[in-house]
Motif scaffolding. Structure first.
Motif, PDB file in Angstrom:
ATOM      1  N   UNK A  48      20.790  82.660   3.420  1.00  0.00           N
ATOM      2  CA  UNK A  48      21.736  82.388   2.337  1.00  0.00           C
ATOM      3  C   UNK A  48      21.165  81.353   1.374  1.00  0.00           C
ATOM      4  N   UNK A  49      20.496  80.347   1.923  1.00  0.00           N
ATOM      5  CA  UNK A  49      19.853  79.330   1.082  1.00  0.00           C
ATOM      6  C   UNK A  49      18.731  79.952   0.254  1.00  0.00           C
ATOM      7  N   UNK A  50      17.961  80.834   0.886  1.00  0.00           N
ATOM      8  CA  UNK A  50      16.887  81.547   0.185  1.00  0.00           C
ATOM      9  C   UNK A  50      17.446  82.386  -0.958  1.00  0.00           C
ATOM     10  N   UNK A  51      18.525  83.119  -0.702  1.00  0.00           N
ATOM     11  CA  UNK A  51      19.099  84.015  -1.703  1.00  0.00           C
ATOM     12  C   UNK A  51      19.668  83.247  -2.893  1.00  0.00           C
ATOM     13  N   UNK A  52      20.078  82.017  -2.671  1.00  0.00           N
ATOM     14  CA  UNK A  52      20.687  81.227  -3.740  1.00  0.00           C
ATOM     15  C   UNK A  52      19.666  80.645  -4.712  1.00  0.00           C
ATOM     16  N   UNK A  53      18.399  80.721  -4.372  1.00  0.00           N
ATOM     17  CA  UNK A  53      17.357  80.140  -5.229  1.00  0.00           C
ATOM     18  C   UNK A  53      16.998  81.076  -6.382  1.00  0.00           C
ATOM     19  N   UNK A  54      16.587  80.533  -7.527  1.00  0.00           N
ATOM     20  CA  UNK A  54      16.067  81.393  -8.599  1.00  0.00           C
ATOM     21  C   UNK A  54      14.771  82.053  -8.144  1.00  0.00           C
TER      22      UNK A  54
END
Length: 263
Positions: A80-86
């Motif tokens: 989820x943290x990965x997906x939230x990054x540009x």
């Protein structure tokens, strides 16, 4: 070997994580204790697992069970943290799981191999773990032959954990395995396809064949560089890095059997 975990494949990966009971093959206490010794020295656990609470075998076994049971939640949080990054920052947050085998029934009771696996050992069931301290380290034999089976379409990373004496440890290598143009996994600049020594792209089992004696077959060749020579980069070309433990020159191939656990 690491497998990139993304929002698209996370549930499939979670279904293949090592657990307390792996397809009816529960982990034995001796294996839990061996896993504890490997995990306690990893950067994530070196402080926690050195606490005085882990002086008994029962406490160590309980700690590993807690780790195994918490892998799915940990992956969901990190992905989820990965997906939230540009897109420009995603490479800094990439999440990987790591290749681990159970020993084959012919060698014992299908327990996790968290040490070295030699080329003469028959591969058992394939699982994944979230910490590479528990990954199976595959060593090639004297002929330099190394084979991976049961590897699904996806994006991967190879990491050499043991370099030959006098040779540099190779940089991590990213690559894509694709079953063809209909696969959701297509090569990218960051995750290129594998190419054999003749420059032919290698995919999964429908495209990779050959015998170890047949040097004209579809093999990926590996070269380690002596210390002081030009360093190995992460790129993949006609000369490809493709091992978790090295010899001077190694040939290998990847063969996809199915995207599930091996029986």
């Amino acid at each position: 070997m690491g497998r990139l975990v993304t929002p698209q494949n996370i549930e499939n990966v979670i279904s293949q994580l090592l657990s307390e009971d792996n397809n009816g093959n529960p982990i034995k206490d001796t294996s839990y204790l061996e896993m504890f010794e490997h995990l306690k020295d990893s950067p994530e656990y070196v402080d926690e697992f050195s606490k005085s609470d882990y002086t008994t075998d029962a406490a160590k076994i309980a700690a590993i069970k807690e780790y195994l049971d918490g892998q799915a939640a940990d992956l969901r949080k990190r992905v989820a943290e990965y997906a939230a990054q540009p897109d420009s920052e995603k490479s800094k947050y990439e999440v990987y799981v790591w290749f681990i085998h159970l020993d084959n029934a012919a060698h014992g009771a299908k327990q996790p191999i968290v040490t070295d696996m030699t080329s003469s050992m028959e591969m058992g069931d394939i699982y994944w773990v979230t910490n590479n301290a528990l990954a199976t380290t595959h060593k090639s034999g004297r002929d330099g032959y190394l084979q991976y089976c049961g590897v699904a379409d996806g994006r991967y990373l190879f990491r050499e954990s043991i370099a030959p004496d006098g040779y540099k440890q190779m940089a991590d290598v990213k690559f894509t395995l694709s079953s063809g143009p209909d696969s959701v996994y297509q090569p990218t600049a960051e995750f290129p396809d594998l190419k054999d020594a003749k420059g032919v792209s290698l995919g999964t089992d429908s495209q990779i064949t050959g015998l170890v004696e047949n040097l004209d077959g579809h093999y990926v060749h590996i070269k380690n560089y002596a210390k002081g020579m030009w360093p190995v980069s992460g790129g993949i070309g006609a000369l490809v890095v493709f091992a978790l433990g090295g010899v001077l020159m190694t040939s290998a191939y990847v063969k996809r059997r199915f995207d599930r656990r091996n029986d």
